[in-house]
Design a protein around this motif. Structure first.
Motif: not given
Lengths: 224, 266, 219
Positions: B96-116
């Motif tokens: 369960a934690s891994a499923e949430l983790g992968v979502l947040f990781t993807a979110l981090t990467l996308i947001l980082g791109s949008l910010w950068g």
């Protein structure tokens, strides 16, 4: 029977199978050479790019070929349920790990020598610091073989193993890729001193994943 | 002689008490709203980065969670492997934690791109944190792909999943270290420097903390719900197995009665 | 003397299907036990359970006194399984495969030679496994088991695929087993042939093992 004797038995068996079937030498090595060739098609050979990025291309070719070698190493255990035979024989899991990893390492080292020659010839690379290159290759290959054997057994016997193995293994090998390429670059530039820290990193990686492999292989092997 | 069957019970079917779970649900809603308010209005606009900088209030908490979730997966895997604490609860939690983790990781990467992109003009930069997060994303994907493969024996599959999680976990610091080293050695004039240094204080720091807390509460709430789903699935499977066994045990044969203990003539 | 095998209400799953749904079985040392039953009854799974290759789902199981729920590997060194596959490597010769098995089991490479002779594989000893006929492979499978000098021999349909000579060899091996200190557990459809060798017959049906027929009662 000691772990080392059992491991030697397994290495011997795997290498003997390879010497008979010649899969590594007749299929995997050519695959590596083809990859090297394809890189030349992808990049312009006339502008000196190839020589500059040769270390990276070399190690990518080795990585891809390693995927085949690892898959092959575990495929031999699927024939006629040889896997069950090994389990029944009561060999220690850590010994099987060391044996299989050693056999893969030997095959990879042979591959690297041949690919290295290919890269030097095709990409027009000047070779300095052969000593550091050899040391780097040894450390990287051990890490590669150990991690590969570990993930190989993880995926062995699973339905989607051919596509699962690359997905599992390649991200984990990122540090090896990084360290080996940088060390090769430093060695080829004639600055072997800069390469030592990378070699140390590769060494630590190798030791760490060998230790993990010895511990974890047995239980994983049982579950295949 | 001990019999087998200890790990076949479903175990805990939830992580949190229903009331606690609901409280977490409401708390996450409230804190996310608070984050929204602070992030969009409360916090001052950044002098150099303008509005885009506000993405940081999502990006940083996301990153925190990406790594926290992975830590939880690793810890749960360890507890599963340890014989004294072995229980399917940990395997479910890890998944369960891994499923949430992968979502947040993807979110981090996308947001980082949008910010950068608006701030520094680049979609991506090769610094240790981003690269490690990208590798983490793939490690997650591999782990989840492994989990999805059905195998016969749940305990055996649990061991395999747990070992896979731990091997990957061990790799993360090595990746981070090697990339950081790589970039500092080969640092050209780099503009991109998303250091969250001590330049952040006041309302901005407060907003950041609200973000971290909000996301963490959300994570716990979602984790509990995802876990419950997994527990229900396991329970259904367990019932099917029990039914199948009962059906077979009750199948009439030669005499139609249960087998007698074997007589050995001595 | 301690029981070689002791199972009580053993349940074993293949996926979600209970291949074994309650097996009670005792095997004394020196016995030759025949497992008889229709296809799908669970004979193969039972043998694999005893060999420690499949996990025990519930119930009790002990081989050589080792609790299989706790340690599946513990009893392996003392037993050998002859299954439907040979457990050998295509690219190695008969001799090499047997030598490997011998050494893997803790013995010497030289242990392979008498087994090659006993199984009549001398003529093909230096052929690779890939080149063997089906009957020769069955003999090799038997040899791979014997070469480890097992105290418990598990045979899964050993008659299948063997020609008349091969069956003679099998017969000799099983008949000599008690004298050699081996216990034999054999699943077979060839009931006439098997009953000549068995000291006891156990009926396996729908994943359960039924009561025993002492040899004397068979007519």
């Amino acid at each position: 029977m000691g772990v080392w004797r059992e491991a030697a038995l397994v290495v011997g068996k795997d290498l003997r199978i390879e010497s008979r079937s010649r899969v590594a030498i007749s299929q995997i090595v050519p695959f590596g050479l083809i990859v090297i060739l394809l890189f030349a098609f992808a990049l312009d050979p006339d502008r000196g790019i190839l020589a500059r990025v040769a270390p990276g291309l070399f190690w990518i070719a080795v990585l891809l070929a390693a995927l085949l070698a690892i898959g092959r190493a575990f495929a031999t255990e699927e024939q006629h349920r040889a896997r069950d035979g090994l389990r029944l024989a009561g060999l220690d899991g850590g010994a099987i790990f060391l044996g299989k990893a050693a056999a893969i390492a030997v095959e990879l080292l042979v591959l690297e020598v041949i690919l290295g020659a290919g890269v030097v010839l095709l990409y027009d690379v000047n070779v300095h610091g052969i000593g550091i290159l050899i040391l780097t290759a040894l450390a990287a290959t051990i890490g590669l073989a150990a991690t590969g054997t570990l993930y190989g057994v993880l995926a062995a016997g699973l339905r989607l193993r051919e596509t699962l193995l690359p997905l599992l293994l390649l991200p984990v090998l990122a540090p090896v890729m990084l360290g080996a390429t940088r060390a090769f670059e430093d060695g080829l530039e004639g600055a072997p001193g800069d390469a030592w820290p990378w070699v140390a990193l590769l060494g630590i990686f190798a030791v760490l994943y060998t230790a993990i492999g010895v511990l974890a292989f047995g239980p994983l092997w049982e579950e295949t | 002689m001990s019999g087998a069957g200890a790990t076949h019970t479903v175990g805990r079917d939830r992580l949190l008490d229903p009331r606690v779970s609901r409280a977490f649900g409401w708390a996450s809603l409230v804190s996310l709203v608070a984050l929204g308010l602070f992030g969009l209005w409360g916090a001052p606009e950044d002098a150099t980065q303008k509005e885009a900088q506000r993405l940081m209030y999502l990006h940083v908490p996301s990153a925190w969670l990406a790594y926290l979730a992975f830590g939880v997966t690793a810890l749960a895997s360890l507890l599963f492997l340890w014989p004294r604490t072995r229980s399917m609860v940990w395997d479910r939690l890890a998944g369960a934690s891994a499923e949430l983790g992968v979502l947040f990781t993807a979110l981090t990467l996308i947001l980082g791109s949008l910010w950068g992109r608006p701030v520094w003009g680049i979609w991506w930069a090769w610094d240790a944190r981003l690269v490690t997060t990208a590798v983490l994303f793939f490690l997650y994907l591999g782990y989840l792909a492994l989990r999805r493969i059905p195998t016969g024996d749940p305990v055996g599959a649990g061991k395999r999943n747990a070992i896979a999680a731990l091997i990957a976990f061990v790799d993360v610091p090595i990746v981070h270290f090697s990339v950081e080293w790589w970039r500092t050695l080969h640092q050209k004039a780099t503009v991109f420097n998303p250091q969250l240094s001590a330049h952040i204080h006041g309302v901005m720091a407060l907003t950041l903390w609200i973000g971290v807390i909000a996301f963490t509460i959300l994570y716990v709430y979602l984790l509990d719900r995802r876990y419950r789903l997994a527990a229900l699935e396991d329970e259904m499977e367990q019932r099917e197995v029990d039914l199948a066994i009962a059906a077979r045990v009750g199948t009439p044969r030669d005499g139609g009665t249960a087998p007698d203990p074997v007589e050995v003539g001595r | 003397m301690p029981l070689v095998v002791r199972l009580r209400s053993a349940v074993c799953l293949l996926g979600r299907f209970p291949a074994l749904a309650g097996v009670d079985l005792d095997v004394e040392p020196g016995e030759v036990v025949l497992l008889a039953g229709p296809n799908g009854a669970g004979k193969t799974t039972l043998l694999r359970l005893i060999a420690g290759l499949v996990p025990l789902y519930s119930g009790e199981a002990a081989v050589f006194g080792v609790d299989l729920a706790v340690d599946r590997r513990g009893a392996r060194r003392g037993l050998a399984l002859v299954g439907h596959e040979t457990f050998c490597y295509d690219d190695l010769t008969v001799r090499e495969n047997l030598r490997f098995m011998a050494r893997a089991g803790g013995g010497q490479a030289a242990d392979a030679d008498p087994v090659i002779a006993r199984l009549g594989l001398g003529a093909v000893a230096d052929l690779t496994h890939a080149k063997l006929s089906a009957g020769q492979r069955r003999r090799l499978a038997l040899g791979a088991a014997l070469v480890r000098d097992p105290r418990l021999l598990l045979l899964d349909e050993p008659h299948a695929g063997l020609d008349a000579d091969g069956r003679e060899v099998l017969h000799e091996i099983v008949a000599a087993a008690p004298a050699e200190g081996r216990t034999v557990l054999m699943a077979s459809h060839e009931l006439e042939l098997a009953r000549e060798l068995a000291t006891r017959e156990v009926r396996v049906d729908s994943g359960r093992a039924t009561a025993v027929s002492p040899r004397g009662a068979l007519t």
